[in-house]
Write a protein that holds these residues in place. Sequence first.
Motif, PDB file in Angstrom:
ATOM      1  N   VAL A 444       0.877  -1.172   0.000  1.00 40.88           N
ATOM      2  CA  VAL A 444       0.000   0.000   0.000  1.00 40.88           C
ATOM      3  C   VAL A 444       0.907   1.213   0.000  1.00 40.88           C
ATOM      4  O   VAL A 444       1.819   1.305   0.815  1.00 40.88           O
ATOM      5  CB  VAL A 444      -0.846   0.030   1.299  1.00 40.88           C
ATOM      6  CG1 VAL A 444      -1.715   1.277   1.339  1.00 40.88           C
ATOM      7  CG2 VAL A 444      -1.686  -1.217   1.443  1.00 40.88           C
ATOM      8  N   GLY A 445       0.677   2.154  -0.913  1.00 38.80           N
ATOM      9  CA  GLY A 445       1.466   3.385  -0.928  1.00 38.80           C
ATOM     10  C   GLY A 445       2.646   3.286  -1.881  1.00 38.80           C
ATOM     11  O   GLY A 445       2.893   2.231  -2.476  1.00 38.80           O
ATOM     12  N   ARG A 446       3.340   4.401  -2.021  1.00 37.30           N
ATOM     13  CA  ARG A 446       4.474   4.471  -2.943  1.00 37.30           C
ATOM     14  C   ARG A 446       5.682   5.080  -2.260  1.00 37.30           C
ATOM     15  O   ARG A 446       5.540   5.967  -1.420  1.00 37.30           O
ATOM     16  CB  ARG A 446       4.110   5.322  -4.172  1.00 37.30           C
ATOM     17  CG  ARG A 446       3.039   4.677  -5.067  1.00 37.30           C
ATOM     18  CD  ARG A 446       3.554   3.406  -5.733  1.00 37.30           C
ATOM     19  NE  ARG A 446       2.567   2.711  -6.537  1.00 37.30           N
ATOM     20  CZ  ARG A 446       1.747   1.755  -6.089  1.00 37.30           C
ATOM     21  NH1 ARG A 446       1.786   1.376  -4.815  1.00 37.30           N
ATOM     22  NH2 ARG A 446       0.903   1.152  -6.884  1.00 37.30           N
ATOM     23  N   GLU A 447       6.866   4.634  -2.654  1.00 38.69           N
ATOM     24  CA  GLU A 447       8.104   5.240  -2.193  1.00 38.69           C
ATOM     25  C   GLU A 447       8.807   5.896  -3.374  1.00 38.69           C
ATOM     26  O   GLU A 447       8.418   5.695  -4.523  1.00 38.69           O
ATOM     27  CB  GLU A 447       9.021   4.177  -1.560  1.00 38.69           C
ATOM     28  CG  GLU A 447       8.474   3.685  -0.232  1.00 38.69           C
ATOM     29  CD  GLU A 447       9.489   2.975   0.651  1.00 38.69           C
ATOM     30  OE1 GLU A 447      10.297   2.182   0.124  1.00 38.69           O
ATOM     31  OE2 GLU A 447       9.458   3.199   1.873  1.00 38.69           O
ATOM     32  N   LEU A 448       9.833   6.656  -3.054  1.00 42.16           N
ATOM     33  CA  LEU A 448      10.760   7.294  -4.014  1.00 42.16           C
ATOM     34  C   LEU A 448      10.149   8.523  -4.709  1.00 42.16           C
ATOM     35  O   LEU A 448       8.936   8.575  -4.993  1.00 42.16           O
ATOM     36  CB  LEU A 448      11.265   6.299  -5.063  1.00 42.16           C
ATOM     37  CG  LEU A 448      11.998   5.067  -4.487  1.00 42.16           C
ATOM     38  CD1 LEU A 448      12.454   4.144  -5.624  1.00 42.16           C
ATOM     39  CD2 LEU A 448      13.175   5.446  -3.619  1.00 42.16           C
ATOM     40  N   GLY A 449      11.023   9.494  -4.943  1.00 46.39           N
ATOM     41  CA  GLY A 449      10.644  10.696  -5.670  1.00 46.39           C
ATOM     42  C   GLY A 449       9.512  11.459  -4.998  1.00 46.39           C
ATOM     43  O   GLY A 449       9.260  11.318  -3.795  1.00 46.39           O
ATOM     44  N   ALA A 450       8.821  12.260  -5.786  1.00 49.71           N
ATOM     45  CA  ALA A 450       7.764  13.125  -5.246  1.00 49.71           C
ATOM     46  C   ALA A 450       6.608  12.306  -4.673  1.00 49.71           C
ATOM     47  O   ALA A 450       5.999  12.683  -3.669  1.00 49.71           O
ATOM     48  CB  ALA A 450       7.257  14.050  -6.352  1.00 49.71           C
ATOM     49  N   TYR A 451       6.300  11.160  -5.291  1.00 51.61           N
ATOM     50  CA  TYR A 451       5.225  10.313  -4.765  1.00 51.61           C
ATOM     51  C   TYR A 451       5.595   9.774  -3.380  1.00 51.61           C
ATOM     52  O   TYR A 451       4.739   9.649  -2.507  1.00 51.61           O
ATOM     53  CB  TYR A 451       4.934   9.143  -5.709  1.00 51.61           C
ATOM     54  CG  TYR A 451       4.105   9.543  -6.903  1.00 51.61           C
ATOM     55  CD1 TYR A 451       2.719   9.437  -6.870  1.00 51.61           C
ATOM     56  CD2 TYR A 451       4.709  10.027  -8.058  1.00 51.61           C
ATOM     57  CE1 TYR A 451       1.950   9.803  -7.954  1.00 51.61           C
ATOM     58  CE2 TYR A 451       3.946  10.401  -9.156  1.00 51.61           C
ATOM     59  CZ  TYR A 451       2.572  10.286  -9.100  1.00 51.61           C
ATOM     60  OH  TYR A 451       1.810  10.655 -10.168  1.00 51.61           O
ATOM     61  N   GLY A 452       6.859   9.445  -3.207  1.00 51.19           N
ATOM     62  CA  GLY A 452       7.325   8.941  -1.911  1.00 51.19           C
ATOM     63  C   GLY A 452       7.216  10.007  -0.843  1.00 51.19           C
ATOM     64  O   GLY A 452       6.852   9.720   0.303  1.00 51.19           O
ATOM     65  N   LEU A 453       7.518  11.242  -1.204  1.00 51.14           N
ATOM     66  CA  LEU A 453       7.408  12.347  -0.240  1.00 51.14           C
ATOM     67  C   LEU A 453       5.943  12.577   0.143  1.00 51.14           C
ATOM     68  O   LEU A 453       5.603  12.751   1.313  1.00 51.14           O
ATOM     69  CB  LEU A 453       8.031  13.616  -0.824  1.00 51.14           C
ATOM     70  CG  LEU A 453       8.207  14.775   0.162  1.00 51.14           C
ATOM     71  CD1 LEU A 453       9.488  15.542  -0.134  1.00 51.14           C
ATOM     72  CD2 LEU A 453       7.037  15.729   0.127  1.00 51.14           C
ATOM     73  N   ALA A 454       5.067  12.544  -0.854  1.00 47.91           N
ATOM     74  CA  ALA A 454       3.636  12.804  -0.609  1.00 47.91           C
ATOM     75  C   ALA A 454       3.050  11.801   0.389  1.00 47.91           C
ATOM     76  O   ALA A 454       2.094  12.118   1.110  1.00 47.91           O
ATOM     77  CB  ALA A 454       2.867  12.752  -1.926  1.00 47.91           C
ATOM     78  N   GLU A 455       3.618  10.614   0.429  1.00 42.39           N
ATOM     79  CA  GLU A 455       3.145   9.577   1.353  1.00 42.39           C
ATOM     80  C   GLU A 455       3.240  10.040   2.812  1.00 42.39           C
ATOM     81  O   GLU A 455       2.486   9.596   3.663  1.00 42.39           O
ATOM     82  CB  GLU A 455       4.021   8.338   1.122  1.00 42.39           C
ATOM     83  CG  GLU A 455       3.398   7.025   1.437  1.00 42.39           C
ATOM     84  CD  GLU A 455       2.251   6.661   0.515  1.00 42.39           C
ATOM     85  OE1 GLU A 455       1.259   6.170   1.052  1.00 42.39           O
ATOM     86  OE2 GLU A 455       2.333   6.849  -0.717  1.00 42.39           O
ATOM     87  N   PHE A 456       4.189  10.942   3.083  1.00 42.21           N
ATOM     88  CA  PHE A 456       4.419  11.409   4.458  1.00 42.21           C
ATOM     89  C   PHE A 456       3.731  12.749   4.720  1.00 42.21           C
ATOM     90  O   PHE A 456       4.087  13.450   5.656  1.00 42.21           O
ATOM     91  CB  PHE A 456       5.931  11.526   4.727  1.00 42.21           C
ATOM     92  CG  PHE A 456       6.619  10.193   4.730  1.00 42.21           C
ATOM     93  CD1 PHE A 456       6.591   9.379   5.856  1.00 42.21           C
ATOM     94  CD2 PHE A 456       7.281   9.724   3.594  1.00 42.21           C
ATOM     95  CE1 PHE A 456       7.208   8.137   5.859  1.00 42.21           C
ATOM     96  CE2 PHE A 456       7.900   8.480   3.590  1.00 42.21           C
ATOM     97  CZ  PHE A 456       7.856   7.678   4.724  1.00 42.21           C
ATOM     98  N   GLN A 457       2.770  13.106   3.861  1.00 39.41           N
ATOM     99  CA  GLN A 457       2.064  14.380   4.035  1.00 39.41           C
ATOM    100  C   GLN A 457       0.565  14.171   4.237  1.00 39.41           C
ATOM    101  O   GLN A 457      -0.020  13.250   3.667  1.00 39.41           O
ATOM    102  CB  GLN A 457       2.264  15.267   2.783  1.00 39.41           C
ATOM    103  CG  GLN A 457       3.692  15.752   2.628  1.00 39.41           C
ATOM    104  CD  GLN A 457       3.886  16.518   1.338  1.00 39.41           C
ATOM    105  OE1 GLN A 457       3.339  16.158   0.299  1.00 39.41           O
ATOM    106  NE2 GLN A 457       4.684  17.574   1.392  1.00 39.41           N
ATOM    107  N   GLN A 458      -0.007  15.069   5.026  1.00 37.68           N
ATOM    108  CA  GLN A 458      -1.462  15.203   5.108  1.00 37.68           C
ATOM    109  C   GLN A 458      -1.876  16.290   4.129  1.00 37.68           C
ATOM    110  O   GLN A 458      -1.095  17.197   3.840  1.00 37.68           O
ATOM    111  CB  GLN A 458      -1.880  15.641   6.516  1.00 37.68           C
ATOM    112  CG  GLN A 458      -1.722  14.577   7.574  1.00 37.68           C
ATOM    113  CD  GLN A 458      -2.831  13.540   7.523  1.00 37.68           C
ATOM    114  OE1 GLN A 458      -3.537  13.413   6.509  1.00 37.68           O
ATOM    115  NE2 GLN A 458      -2.974  12.796   8.601  1.00 37.68           N
ATOM    116  N   THR A 459      -3.116  16.227   3.648  1.00 38.85           N
ATOM    117  CA  THR A 459      -3.610  17.238   2.709  1.00 38.85           C
ATOM    118  C   THR A 459      -4.690  18.061   3.408  1.00 38.85           C
ATOM    119  O   THR A 459      -5.632  17.497   3.958  1.00 38.85           O
ATOM    120  CB  THR A 459      -4.195  16.536   1.466  1.00 38.85           C
ATOM    121  OG1 THR A 459      -3.202  15.639   0.958  1.00 38.85           O
ATOM    122  CG2 THR A 459      -4.562  17.547   0.391  1.00 38.85           C
TER     123      THR A 459
END
Length: 464
Positions: A444-459
Amino acid sequence: MKRDKLYLGGRWAEPDSDATIPVENPATEEVIAHVPAGTAVDVDRAVAEARAAFPGWAATPRAERGAVLGKLHAALAGRADEIARTVGLELGAPLKIAKAVQAGLPLTVLQGYADLAATPAPEETIGHSRVEHEPVGVVGAITPWNYPLHQVVAKVAAALAAGCTVVLKPSELTPLTAYLLVEAADEAGLPGGVLNLVTGTGAEVGAALAGHPEVDMVSFTGSTATGRAVAHAAADRIARVALELGGKSANVILAGADLPKAVKVGVANAFLNSGQTCTALTRMLVDRSFYDEAVELAAAAAGTYQTGDPFDPATRLGPLVSAAQRERVLGFIDRAGARLAYQGGDLPEKGYFVPATVFADVDPDSELAQEEIFGPVLSIIPVDGEDHAVEIANHSRYGLAGAVWGPPDRALAVARRLRTGAVDVNGAAFNPVAPFGGYKQSGVGRELGAYGLAEFQQTKAIQL
Ligand code: NAD
């Protein structure tokens, strides 16, 4: 430096207990170090430090966080040779791979996150709403042993770039490279509490971290079985989870492919890191019209893999990480029930070595074709045409990666039909800033690059 401390709140700290875990060199079976067997008390201490550091780090401007990550990169790059040597010792990775992949890849990923953090986030509006991205909070990072530094950096660098603080629990089989990262963080002046290290077992430290009420997100890489336990633990408090789990990826070779290249690259991919790679292309799906030739080519390619001392430059296959892992892989080979097309010999007397092995005529429903083996074992399966190839490729509970070889248009069309998070067409290289993660039980989820960073953010939506 002796590896007898934890790293909490920016300081090397005495562990709660005197108990230690031995770290073994799988090529020699010698114990090369001991690390603290952390406890739930240590997890509490580390999480408290990460919690205390969170508001300050979250409020630090992105560009400043990027500058700190740049310093961390410089400090880690200065240790590149030591990283390669350490992964060679604790994992048994052949030196060439250790240098290029085990040390080189995490440095690339870290630099990428330093750059990404330093880049201003674009302003985003939807109607009268302003959309903002904020760090999730305190992250528990739990990592496996097969790419010990890469898997740590993929989580830690992305989380720190996003403004999260981290408690890291590396694999107890390969904890030594994590110490090199933390030493580099200390040297780079990462603020205290932003990155904390607790070594220990999964049952004690991993479970305490996954179930901790003050951990906002658990980012886990490892087996699907453990990922399930981590997700259950996090579900009780509705904490976010990112799971990078197992795989059983297919290498689909279509009519019109460059067969010798497809087979050679496919074998290399399946045997990378002694087959201990979650994205390993362990199922080679070959059209029946050129199947026999492909099996011969695969057997010949496997025959070129020298197994032995990871520090011998001629070695391409090191040992497996542990005695338990070797027994597990040998069990799959014993029970295979398929035609043995190739098996290497001449293994060193000591060490957890498994011979390079290629099976042909593998039943797509068999254990060999369905279970993640995590050793140098390739299964070749005949298929009849593209539709059948797609059907067999997708006949797996995993969906991490895949590859397709053939005329570019056909190969792209087939790539789109594979139910996996990534597909390489005609041998295209791994992209360390492309999203990485699994469909189905691969995660579940993605790592690496901008997608990986977004995983650690709330919107957040702010209506104006
Ligand atoms: P593992 O699941 O045994 O352990 C992974 C980590 O989880 C270790 O740090 C371990 O100590 C910890 N752990 C164990 N039990 C735990 C528990 N109950 N609660 C919390 N943490 C616990 O996996 P492994 O054997 O270290 O790694 C091999 C597996 O990892 C393979 O299945 C492989 O496919 C997978 N993997 C996946 C990816 C990916 O990105 N998808 C990458 C590399 C490895």
